[in-house]
Motif scaffolding. Structure first.
Motif, short mmCIF file in Angstrom:
data_model
loop_
_atom_site.label_atom_id
_atom_site.label_comp_id
_atom_site.label_asym_id
_atom_site.label_seq_id
_atom_site.Cartn_x
_atom_site.Cartn_y
_atom_site.Cartn_z
N VAL A 40 0.83 -1.21 0.00
CA VAL A 40 0.00 0.00 0.00
C VAL A 40 0.86 1.26 0.00
O VAL A 40 0.65 2.18 -0.79
CB VAL A 40 -0.95 -0.02 1.22
CG1 VAL A 40 -1.68 1.31 1.35
CG2 VAL A 40 -1.94 -1.17 1.11
N LEU A 42 -10.29 -3.02 -7.02
CA LEU A 42 -9.75 -1.87 -6.31
C LEU A 42 -10.12 -0.57 -7.01
O LEU A 42 -10.51 0.41 -6.36
CB LEU A 42 -8.23 -1.99 -6.18
CG LEU A 42 -7.71 -3.18 -5.37
CD1 LEU A 42 -6.19 -3.20 -5.36
CD2 LEU A 42 -8.26 -3.16 -3.95
N TRP A 79 -10.99 5.08 -4.24
CA TRP A 79 -9.75 4.96 -4.99
C TRP A 79 -9.30 6.34 -5.49
O TRP A 79 -10.13 7.11 -5.99
CB TRP A 79 -9.90 4.00 -6.17
CG TRP A 79 -8.60 3.76 -6.87
CD1 TRP A 79 -8.15 4.37 -8.00
CD2 TRP A 79 -7.54 2.89 -6.44
NE1 TRP A 79 -6.88 3.93 -8.31
CE2 TRP A 79 -6.49 3.02 -7.38
CE3 TRP A 79 -7.40 2.00 -5.37
CZ2 TRP A 79 -5.30 2.30 -7.27
CZ3 TRP A 79 -6.22 1.30 -5.26
CH2 TRP A 79 -5.18 1.44 -6.20
N THR A 82 -5.20 4.91 1.33
CA THR A 82 -4.22 4.10 2.05
C THR A 82 -4.86 3.43 3.27
O THR A 82 -4.71 2.22 3.50
CB THR A 82 -3.04 4.98 2.51
OG1 THR A 82 -2.39 5.52 1.35
CG2 THR A 82 -2.03 4.18 3.32
N LEU A 92 -7.37 0.69 2.16
CA LEU A 92 -6.71 -0.53 1.70
C LEU A 92 -6.19 -1.36 2.86
O LEU A 92 -6.35 -2.59 2.90
CB LEU A 92 -5.57 -0.18 0.75
CG LEU A 92 -5.98 0.24 -0.67
CD1 LEU A 92 -4.81 0.90 -1.38
CD2 LEU A 92 -6.48 -0.96 -1.46
N ARG A 110 -9.08 -2.94 4.53
CA ARG A 110 -9.64 -3.99 3.67
C ARG A 110 -8.83 -5.28 3.80
O ARG A 110 -9.38 -6.37 3.99
CB ARG A 110 -9.62 -3.50 2.22
CG ARG A 110 -10.16 -4.47 1.17
CD ARG A 110 -9.96 -3.88 -0.22
NE ARG A 110 -10.50 -4.72 -1.29
CZ ARG A 110 -11.74 -4.65 -1.77
NH1 ARG A 110 -12.59 -3.78 -1.26
NH2 ARG A 110 -12.13 -5.44 -2.75
N GLU A 162 -5.08 -8.96 -4.77
CA GLU A 162 -5.14 -7.49 -4.74
C GLU A 162 -3.85 -6.91 -4.20
O GLU A 162 -3.31 -5.93 -4.74
CB GLU A 162 -6.33 -7.05 -3.89
CG GLU A 162 -7.68 -7.35 -4.51
CD GLU A 162 -8.85 -7.03 -3.61
OE1 GLU A 162 -10.00 -7.32 -4.01
OE2 GLU A 162 -8.62 -6.50 -2.50
N CYS A 163 -3.34 -7.50 -3.13
CA CYS A 163 -2.08 -7.04 -2.54
C CYS A 163 -0.93 -7.21 -3.55
O CYS A 163 -0.09 -6.32 -3.71
CB CYS A 163 -1.81 -7.82 -1.27
SG CYS A 163 -0.33 -7.33 -0.36
N LEU A 217 -0.83 -4.53 -6.24
CA LEU A 217 -0.24 -3.28 -5.77
C LEU A 217 1.28 -3.37 -5.74
O LEU A 217 1.99 -2.41 -6.11
CB LEU A 217 -0.78 -2.93 -4.39
CG LEU A 217 -2.26 -2.56 -4.28
CD1 LEU A 217 -2.60 -2.17 -2.85
CD2 LEU A 217 -2.62 -1.43 -5.24
#
Length: 449
Positions: free
Chosen positions: A244, A295, A301, A319, A322, A325, A359-360, A363
């Motif tokens: 993040v 995302l 976002w 931030t 996220l 989440r 998702e992580c 990023l």
């Protein structure tokens, strides 16, 4: 006197909830100086006050401080600020699952202590230099630093601490002398080099052969190569924080164009970076596309980030959203698997839903593609590798000249070339980016004509 029962220490009489006596044992037994503290509060305090933690302020995370981005006042993260943020994330997540929060925070503060100057780039260069003395790995170096290098606790009888770093005829260092549980929680890869389950060729490992005695003590009664629950929480907190925050820093510095996340072929380039590096090689890029789109579809976002005050506020909110989440998903899935009880040590596994891991990973790939893979970054990394390689060569030729007094004494006491080389590696790993360049310049300027 023989037959007399030794006085109980505060740690004996006040075990943290959910932990047993072996969890709070220290390599070298010592009573607390003050009543009312738990063993893990002591651990956290020792790491927080260590010189090794302070040095992380001089080690780059992703964006180099002082570079021109959206503004001259940009303050990108260092290894220190990353560690502090990781600790905050890990402390709250761990507490929500029943871990001792001070224990998890101590592990998070410790997890990057062994990183050398120039981050993973310096790690690669040091690993090449140390190939014939056991290699180099930042996580193994963290254990070595916590149990040997950071000067806090010494014992007089070398037999009481086999493998510890000798500093005199009757003194050996046992580092910060943390509890078994704290050292275990800070061990992300609980195996030696070449022993990673299902992937012996992996460069990731958590202990050098020289440090096996203390590692074996830490892992007493542990189930094979399984990381303890607190280490799993630390590991996920690390992933969450850097995935993040690296994107946040990249956006703020102007390296990440928000529009690229919607465009082709840029998206495919991001997914290509993720596959094999951040997700298994057989991952379908379509799954990564779905993860990124989830995302992008969130109302928070930071679309169209332009560096204005309003945009910065939206970015900071994103931030927070996220982090929440990712942590809430792990908390919910883990509670769904294990119920509402206190989860500690080897009583559970952290469960992170696959969709959230993807998702992580996306990023991480965004930061990798647009920040770490910039052309100027590769030029900088090449220069950094040269600095580390030449510094190692110069110290090898001139040592003990160039070594700090602590490492000079260890070099003089080393029994063979392999042990002396490891001291040189320890010295280089302890340096900040700036001090590595300074020592390199001083030593190379002193070369004989």
């Amino acid at each position: 006197m023989e037959g007399t029962t030794p006085p109980r220490t505060y740690e004996d009489s006040a075990l943290p909830a959910g932990y047993d006596g072996p969890a709070v044992e220290r390599w070298s037994a010592e009573p607390d100086k003050r009543a009312g503290r738990t063993a893990f509060q002591r651990d956290r305090a020792r790491v927080l006050h260590s010189a090794a933690l302070r040095r992380l302020a001089g080690k780059t995370q992703v964006v180099t401080p002082g570079t021109r981005g959206q503004g001259w006042d940009a303050s990108p993260r260092t290894r220190l600020t990353h560690s502090l943020e990781c600790a905050q994330v890990g402390r709250e997540l761990g507490a929500s699952l029943g871990c001792d929060p001070d224990l998890v925070e101590a592990a998070c503060l410790s997890h990057d202590l062994g990183h050398p100057p120039f981050g993973h780039n310096g790690e690669q260069a040091l690993n090449e230099f140390a190939a014939d003395c056991g290699g180099f790995e930042g996580n193994a170096q963290s254990l070595r630093l916590l149990t040997r290098i950071e000067p806090k606790r010494f014992v007089r009888d070398p037999a009481a601490a086999p493998g510890a770093a000798a500093v005199g005829a009757d003194l050996v260092s046992v580092g910060l002398n943390l509890t078994r549980a704290a050292l275990d929680a800070a061990t992300k890869y609980p195996w030696p080099r070449g022993a990673r389950p299902a992937d012996p060729a992996s460069p990731k490992f958590g202990v050098y052969e020289d440090d096996r005695p203390v590692f074996d003590w830490v892992r007493k009664d542990a189930p094979g190569t399984r990381a303890c629950f607190e280490a799993q929480v630390m590991d996920w907190a690390d992933d969450v924080a850097y995935s993040v925050h690296d994107v946040e820093d990249g956006l703020h510095a102007g390296h990440v164009d928000p529009g690229c996340l919607h465009a082709e072929p840029e998206r495919q380039e991001i997914f290509a970076v993720a596959v094999g590096r951040y997700v298994p090689a057989d991952t379908d890029p379509a799954e990564l596309a779905e993860a990124l789109d989830r995302l992008l579809a969130q109302e928070w976002w930071p679309h169209g980030y332009d560096g204005s005050a309003v945009a910065q506020a939206r970015l900071k909110d994103a931030t927070s959203q996220l982090i929440g989440r990712f942590c809430l998903a792990a908390e919910g899935a883990t509670r769904g698997a294990y119920g509402s009880g206190r989860l500690t040590r080897y009583g559970a596994e952290l469960v992170v839903p696959r969709e959230v891991r993807l998702e992580c990973a996306v990023l991480k790939a965004v930061a990798d593609r647009y920040v770490m893979q910039r052309a100027e970054q590769e030029l900088l990394r090449a220069d950094q590798r040269i600095v580390v390689a030449e510094l190692a060569e110069a110290l090898t030729a001139r040592a003990p000249e160039g070594l700090d007094p602590q490492f000079r004494a260890l070099f003089d006491q080393a029994g063979d070339d392999r042990a002396r080389k490891r001291v040189i590696v320890d010295q280089i790993a302890s340096l900040t980016d700036a001090s590595a360049r300074s020592l390199h310049a001083w030593l190379t300027a002193r070369r004989s004509p």
